[in-house]
Design an enzyme around this catalytic site. Sequence first.
Site, short mmCIF file in Angstrom:
data_model
loop_
_atom_site.label_atom_id
_atom_site.label_comp_id
_atom_site.label_asym_id
_atom_site.label_seq_id
_atom_site.Cartn_x
_atom_site.Cartn_y
_atom_site.Cartn_z
CB SER A 188 -0.61 -0.41 2.16
OG SER A 188 -1.50 -0.25 3.24
CE LYS B 190 -3.22 3.05 3.73
NZ LYS B 190 -3.00 1.76 4.45
CB SER C 60 -0.69 -1.38 6.14
OG SER C 60 -0.63 -2.26 5.05
#
Lengths: 482, 95
Positions: free
Chosen positions: A153, A78, A177
């Site tokens: 997210s 990420k 997330s």
Amino acid sequence: MLYKKGFKELSELLSDRKISSGEIAESYIKRINETDKTINSYITFDEERLIKEAALSDTRRSEGKALSPFDGIPVAIKDNINTSGIKTTCASKILADFVPPFNAGAYEKLLEKGIIALGKTNLDEFAMGSSTENSFFGPVKNPYDTSRVPGGSSGGSAAAVSAFMAPVSLGSDTGGSIRQPAAFCGVTGIKPTYGRVSRYGLVAFASSLDQIGTFGRNVEDAAALLQMISGYDKRDSTSIDRDVEIDSSKITRSVKGLKIGVPSEYFQGINDEMKTMIEGKIKELEKSGAEIKPISLKYTEYAIPVYYLIATAEASSNLARYDGVRYGYRAQDLKDLSSLYVKSRSEGFGKEVKRRIILGTFSLSSGYYDAYYLKALKGRTLIINDFKNAFSQVDAIISPVTTTTAFKIGEMSNDPLQMYMSDILTISANLAGIPALSVPAGLDSNGLPIGIQIMGNHFEEQKILNIAAAVEDTCEEISPNI
Amino acid sequence: MKIDENDIIKVAKLARLDLTPDEKDEFSRQLSGIIEYVEKINELDTSSVEAADHIVELNNVVRKDIVEKSIDRDELKKIAPDFADGYIVVPKIIE
């Protein structure tokens, strides 16, 4: 088609010398070039670096110097996890060209095992969002239906694993997330106990809630990656000094004799089809020997206000560091130092980030601190006690992850409050710091994935992995047609 | 409580943000709704509840006061927006 193989599978093939790291890299390069035009899961994907790193790994292995059985496997990271020499943007204009000079602790542990960064995945700017629509680099599409969001997210990390553009990936989870995008994209996602994985080098959003975790197409793969990144790091003062306790090779896949709590509050207002499917799975666990016990987490309805007050307060403080001085975006035509700060921040941050900074600054400001921020911290104590009480009666808690399946792109982007409220089933685990995961249960009648959440007591990741694997054994394997 | 545009301007100033007229308008509407919603916490009786300062047991971490190598100045130069003679450059502070 090596890109279809799982993490542990690739490791076995490499160890048996049936494939090379170079071949894995080639397979992913082809797959990503074909598929990511549609999905947009990667912000940074550098083919040359990948080929070079794979060649180095193959040399190590041929000389008998492989760093681990996983040496040479590429893993998606990420883009809020710092990777030295590789751009780390947080999907923000303010860090769009930032190349960090250091590695995050969790990533460093992967490098020690010979793992290669496959690329940096898309996210909501600074991990603030539940749909990956708030990215400076454009939204991510759900591999099951490209008119829908992948969740957020960590939408890029979830979509990449779901669409076979990575075997496994790292994400971060501040209020769901990892678990919510895992549910929306039909993969397994786990957020460990707060303190289990180092936050050093994870770009801070809300420090008392943030935790790095993993995605995989099966429970064992997600567990194997989590096992690698877990452990003490003296550079993170909230890191916990104890044994890793997670062993992906010792997942029992059994629920025999376990007491599993079903919180009534988590089944209110969820879509019927989802409710029926999850209740069916709970019945199957009961047949396999689990004791199912109705429980109550009575402060659940306060979780959203408590969470959004605490998370935005911490964010407003954490994001004060982006001032255009030492790194990141700097505005032009400045008349003084103050305008350097104000212009760089105002031009560099996106709308959702500004909205949260404003909310956080408000609740911390003079005259409002006691009524909002302090009150929220007390509410957090009540939520923590709710879980303490629950875990005195049960081994783990089972629930839905979300109230709906993946929603349409644009459906909620003009209504931030509605978007915040969609996090209702995941945020409590962050407030209490407990481990929680999402495992796929199956597809609904529209062909969209439904996830099941399993929450455990502090440091009991292994127990929830055992249960998740038992759930997995009752489900047919799912994958998107992409 | 209701948040108006003046409140937003005041808070934005504290946060070193300069909002566009559209943002001011949009944020004051949205934040009023959000604040009214989070005021739900006032229903909680917290008179005998302590604030949650941390969630897992934390110990103070101390280390010996020894000088260690940190990131090279050349590395910092690469990421700084403006750098000269070994220093980060900013607009003039004192006239």
